[in-house]
Every structure is written in structure tokens, then in C-alpha cells.
Write a protein that holds these residues in place. Structure first.
Motif, PDB file in Angstrom:
ATOM      1  N   ALA A  65       0.855  -1.183   0.000  1.00 25.53           N
ATOM      2  CA  ALA A  65       0.000   0.000   0.000  1.00 25.53           C
ATOM      3  C   ALA A  65       0.887   1.227   0.000  1.00 25.53           C
ATOM      4  O   ALA A  65       2.053   1.172   0.390  1.00 25.53           O
ATOM      5  N   ALA A  66       0.341   2.344  -0.439  1.00 21.49           N
ATOM      6  CA  ALA A  66       1.089   3.602  -0.422  1.00 21.49           C
ATOM      7  C   ALA A  66       0.133   4.775  -0.341  1.00 21.49           C
ATOM      8  O   ALA A  66      -0.954   4.755  -0.926  1.00 21.49           O
ATOM      9  N   VAL A  67       0.565   5.776   0.402  1.00 20.73           N
ATOM     10  CA  VAL A  67      -0.110   7.076   0.434  1.00 20.73           C
ATOM     11  C   VAL A  67       0.945   8.121   0.149  1.00 20.73           C
ATOM     12  O   VAL A  67       2.020   8.128   0.765  1.00 20.73           O
ATOM     13  N   LYS A  68       0.658   8.995  -0.806  1.00 25.49           N
ATOM     14  CA  LYS A  68       1.584  10.068  -1.152  1.00 25.49           C
ATOM     15  C   LYS A  68       0.839  11.401  -1.135  1.00 25.49           C
ATOM     16  O   LYS A  68      -0.331  11.479  -1.544  1.00 25.49           O
ATOM     17  N   ALA A  69       1.531  12.443  -0.675  1.00 23.54           N
ATOM     18  CA  ALA A  69       0.955  13.790  -0.643  1.00 23.54           C
ATOM     19  C   ALA A  69       1.753  14.696  -1.561  1.00 23.54           C
ATOM     20  O   ALA A  69       2.980  14.593  -1.654  1.00 23.54           O
ATOM     21  N   VAL A  70       1.068  15.591  -2.220  1.00 25.46           N
ATOM     22  CA  VAL A  70       1.649  16.414  -3.283  1.00 25.46           C
ATOM     23  C   VAL A  70       2.489  17.555  -2.721  1.00 25.46           C
ATOM     24  O   VAL A  70       2.052  18.269  -1.800  1.00 25.46           O
ATOM     25  N   THR A  71       3.684  17.721  -3.292  1.00 25.74           N
ATOM     26  CA  THR A  71       4.527  18.880  -2.970  1.00 25.74           C
ATOM     27  C   THR A  71       4.619  19.876  -4.110  1.00 25.74           C
ATOM     28  O   THR A  71       4.885  21.062  -3.897  1.00 25.74           O
ATOM     29  N   ASP A  72       4.426  19.395  -5.362  1.00 26.11           N
ATOM     30  CA  ASP A  72       4.715  20.249  -6.520  1.00 26.11           C
ATOM     31  C   ASP A  72       3.939  19.755  -7.727  1.00 26.11           C
ATOM     32  O   ASP A  72       3.275  18.706  -7.670  1.00 26.11           O
ATOM     33  N   ASP A  73       4.036  20.485  -8.831  1.00 24.45           N
ATOM     34  CA  ASP A  73       3.271  20.175 -10.038  1.00 24.45           C
ATOM     35  C   ASP A  73       4.132  19.635 -11.181  1.00 24.45           C
ATOM     36  O   ASP A  73       3.738  19.714 -12.353  1.00 24.45           O
ATOM     37  N   ALA A  74       5.295  19.065 -10.858  1.00 17.23           N
ATOM     38  CA  ALA A  74       6.168  18.443 -11.874  1.00 17.23           C
ATOM     39  C   ALA A  74       6.448  19.391 -13.034  1.00 17.23           C
ATOM     40  O   ALA A  74       6.370  19.012 -14.199  1.00 17.23           O
ATOM     41  N   ASN A  75       6.810  20.624 -12.699  1.00 19.40           N
ATOM     42  CA  ASN A  75       7.107  21.631 -13.720  1.00 19.40           C
ATOM     43  C   ASN A  75       8.372  22.396 -13.349  1.00 19.40           C
ATOM     44  O   ASN A  75       9.117  21.979 -12.460  1.00 19.40           O
ATOM     45  N   GLY A  76       8.601  23.521 -13.987  1.00 20.35           N
ATOM     46  CA  GLY A  76       9.825  24.274 -13.752  1.00 20.35           C
ATOM     47  C   GLY A  76       9.976  24.837 -12.362  1.00 20.35           C
ATOM     48  O   GLY A  76      11.083  25.227 -11.966  1.00 20.35           O
ATOM     49  N   ASP A  77       8.902  24.884 -11.604  1.00 21.64           N
ATOM     50  CA  ASP A  77       8.957  25.390 -10.230  1.00 21.64           C
ATOM     51  C   ASP A  77       9.113  24.279  -9.201  1.00 21.64           C
ATOM     52  O   ASP A  77       9.120  24.547  -7.990  1.00 21.64           O
ATOM     53  N   SER A  78       9.235  23.044  -9.654  1.00 19.60           N
ATOM     54  CA  SER A  78       9.131  21.904  -8.742  1.00 19.60           C
ATOM     55  C   SER A  78      10.222  21.841  -7.688  1.00 19.60           C
ATOM     56  O   SER A  78       9.959  21.454  -6.551  1.00 19.60           O
ATOM     57  N   ALA A  79      11.454  22.188  -8.050  1.00 25.12           N
ATOM     58  CA  ALA A  79      12.539  22.083  -7.068  1.00 25.12           C
ATOM     59  C   ALA A  79      12.259  22.961  -5.860  1.00 25.12           C
ATOM     60  O   ALA A  79      12.353  22.516  -4.706  1.00 25.12           O
ATOM     61  N   GLY A  80      11.900  24.218  -6.090  1.00 26.99           N
ATOM     62  CA  GLY A  80      11.591  25.111  -4.982  1.00 26.99           C
ATOM     63  C   GLY A  80      10.341  24.701  -4.250  1.00 26.99           C
ATOM     64  O   GLY A  80      10.293  24.732  -3.006  1.00 26.99           O
ATOM     65  N   ASP A  81       9.292  24.314  -4.990  1.00 27.75           N
ATOM     66  CA  ASP A  81       8.038  23.913  -4.355  1.00 27.75           C
ATOM     67  C   ASP A  81       8.230  22.669  -3.498  1.00 27.75           C
ATOM     68  O   ASP A  81       7.655  22.558  -2.406  1.00 27.75           O
ATOM     69  N   PHE A  82       9.039  21.726  -3.990  1.00 25.28           N
ATOM     70  CA  PHE A  82       9.277  20.506  -3.222  1.00 25.28           C
ATOM     71  C   PHE A  82       9.865  20.825  -1.854  1.00 25.28           C
ATOM     72  O   PHE A  82       9.371  20.363  -0.820  1.00 25.28           O
ATOM     73  N   HIS A  83      10.904  21.622  -1.824  1.00 23.34           N
ATOM     74  CA  HIS A  83      11.541  21.947  -0.547  1.00 23.34           C
ATOM     75  C   HIS A  83      10.614  22.763   0.349  1.00 23.34           C
ATOM     76  O   HIS A  83      10.594  22.560   1.566  1.00 23.34           O
ATOM     77  N   ALA A  84       9.842  23.659  -0.245  1.00 25.97           N
ATOM     78  CA  ALA A  84       8.949  24.492   0.555  1.00 25.97           C
ATOM     79  C   ALA A  84       7.824  23.682   1.186  1.00 25.97           C
ATOM     80  O   ALA A  84       7.360  24.015   2.286  1.00 25.97           O
ATOM     81  N   ASN A  85       7.392  22.615   0.517  1.00 24.44           N
ATOM     82  CA  ASN A  85       6.206  21.882   0.967  1.00 24.44           C
ATOM     83  C   ASN A  85       6.511  20.512   1.551  1.00 24.44           C
ATOM     84  O   ASN A  85       5.589  19.804   1.970  1.00 24.44           O
ATOM     85  N   LEU A  86       7.782  20.119   1.588  1.00 24.75           N
ATOM     86  CA  LEU A  86       8.150  18.762   1.983  1.00 24.75           C
ATOM     87  C   LEU A  86       7.617  18.383   3.358  1.00 24.75           C
ATOM     88  O   LEU A  86       6.934  17.360   3.515  1.00 24.75           O
TER      89      LEU A  86
END
Length: 219
Positions: free
Chosen positions: A178-199
Motif C-alpha cells: 500500500a502507499a499514500v503520497k501527498a503532493v509537494t509540486d506540479d512536476a514543472n519548472g517550479d518543482s525544485a523550490g516547491d518541493f523543498h517548501a512543501n516537503l
């Protein structure tokens, strides 16, 4: 009583499941052991990518009754929040042919007719989360065109780097997953920053859902 192995790629994701509980043991994956609702639970930090995920699942999952993945992911369209991973596919496994990359189920011969490529999770125990198909691969997707290709070619709604490998390992071990995943980013050019901000926030959203999952697991 069930033995449940919970894997997370990053320490922030592992620490977000039953935070502050249990005893950390020595070992490559810093396993944390605790008892929850009569279940023996191990939470381990597997590291990034499919090899780390499969290695930890293989080394630690032999004694487990259930393999679980918690953590974060990129969105290929759906909004923020946590998702029940109903299906997982490895988007970088297949056959390179002239002008085409044909995807096969990971571990199967990448020759001939390509059948269904996904692995199916255990039935949803009633977490009231939206269901998703996740595409896993050894690359961090930060390109809108690549993301659109995963939607078009695989019907994926989320993307990460581990769940597909845990699913494959669970199949080889004969274990449900089983797995549950929560979204950090939209897999686009902003993803690196969004990932760290929302991790940290997203990891805790997923962790809380995993805690509800454990409570619903029967012995």
C-alpha cells in the motif's frame, strides 16, 4: 497482530509517521520500531530512487505481512493533498524502439506485445482518499512536457521515484503493498523550490493517513 513495514525515501517523510514514537535501531535504513494497535510496526528511511526502495523492501520486508510506502510526490494534474495509490507503474522501464519508448511491467521481458504495465495495491481499507495511479522512475520530473507525456502514455496522475519499485519488490516477495503520497509540486519548472517548501507539511499529511491505515489493518 500484523508486522507492518513502512518505508519513506527521506528522513522528513519517515519522521512524519508516528512522530517521536518508537526506538531507532542501528542499520543502513535507520529502522524505528514501535507497537501500534497491537501491530509490530517498523518505519525505515530507504533513500531516494528505485534501487534504494527495492533494496530496503527486500532486506526488511521478508518478515513483514504488509509493505507500505509513505511520503511525497509530484502532481500530474490533481490538486494538493494526500492520495491512495491504487496503481503504480515504472515509467522508465521498457524498450527503446525507433521513435518510440514502449513501457512494460517492470521485471517482465521488454519484448513483444506490451500488456498492462502497472502493479495493483491492496484494496483501499476506507481511508476516504482520492485514488491515483503513480508513475515512478529514477528521475525528478520538473518539466511540464514530460509530465504531460506520463499522463498521455500511462494515464498517471502522480509521479515519484520509489513506489513502483516497492510494488515490484512486494510482488516478488508475495506480500501485499500500500502507499499514500501527498503532493509537494506540479512536476514543472517550479518543482525544485516547491518541493523543498512543501516537503515537511506534505510528509505529515501523508503520515497521518498512514497512521489511519495502520489502525484499519486486521491481524
Amino acid at each position: 497482530m500484523a508486522c507492518i513495514l513502512i518505508l519513506a525515501a527521506l528522513p522528513e517523510e519517515a519522521d512524519a509517521v508516528f512522530p517521536g514514537q518508537g526506538t531507532v535501531e542501528a542499520g543502513a535504513f535507520a529502522p524505528r520500531s514501535l507497537s501500534v494497535d497491537g501491530h509490530a510496526v517498523t518505519i525505515a528511511t530507504c533513500g531516494l530512487g528505485k534501487v534504494n526502495a527495492a533494496l530496503s523492501a527486500g532486506m526488511l520486508g521478508g518478515a513483514a505481512d504488509l509493505l507500505v510506502m509513505s511520503g511525497t510526490c509530484g502532481s500530474l494534474g490533481p490538486g494538493p493533498g494526500a492520495y491512495w495509490i491504487a496503481e503504480a507503474v515504472q515509467h522508465d522501464y521498457g524498450a527503446v524502439q525507433p521513435g518510440l519508448f514502449r513501457r512494460y511491467r517492470a521485471g517482465e521481458w521488454p519484448i513483444g506485445e506490451a500488456g498492462e504495465a502497472h502493479f495493483a495495491a491492496m484494496p483501499d481499507p476506507g481511508l476516504n482518499l482520492p485514488h491515483a495511479r503513480i508513475a515512478s522512475g529514477d528521475s525528478f520530473v520538473a518539466c511540464a512536457d514530460a509530465a504531460a507525456g506520463l499522463v498521455r502514455d500511462l494515464g498517471a496522475t502522480l509521479v515519484d521515484m520509489e513506489v513502483g519499485a516497492v510494488a515490484q519488490a512486494a510482488m516478488r516477495l508475495g506480500k501485499p503493498w500500500a502507499a499514500v503520497k501527498a503532493v509537494t509540486d506540479d512536476a514543472n519548472g517550479d518543482s525544485a523550490g516547491d518541493f523543498h517548501a512543501n516537503l515537511v507539511r506534505a510528509a505529515r499529511v501523508a503520515g497521518a493517513a498512514i497512521e489511519r491505515l495502520v489502525a484499519r489493518v486486521s491481524g
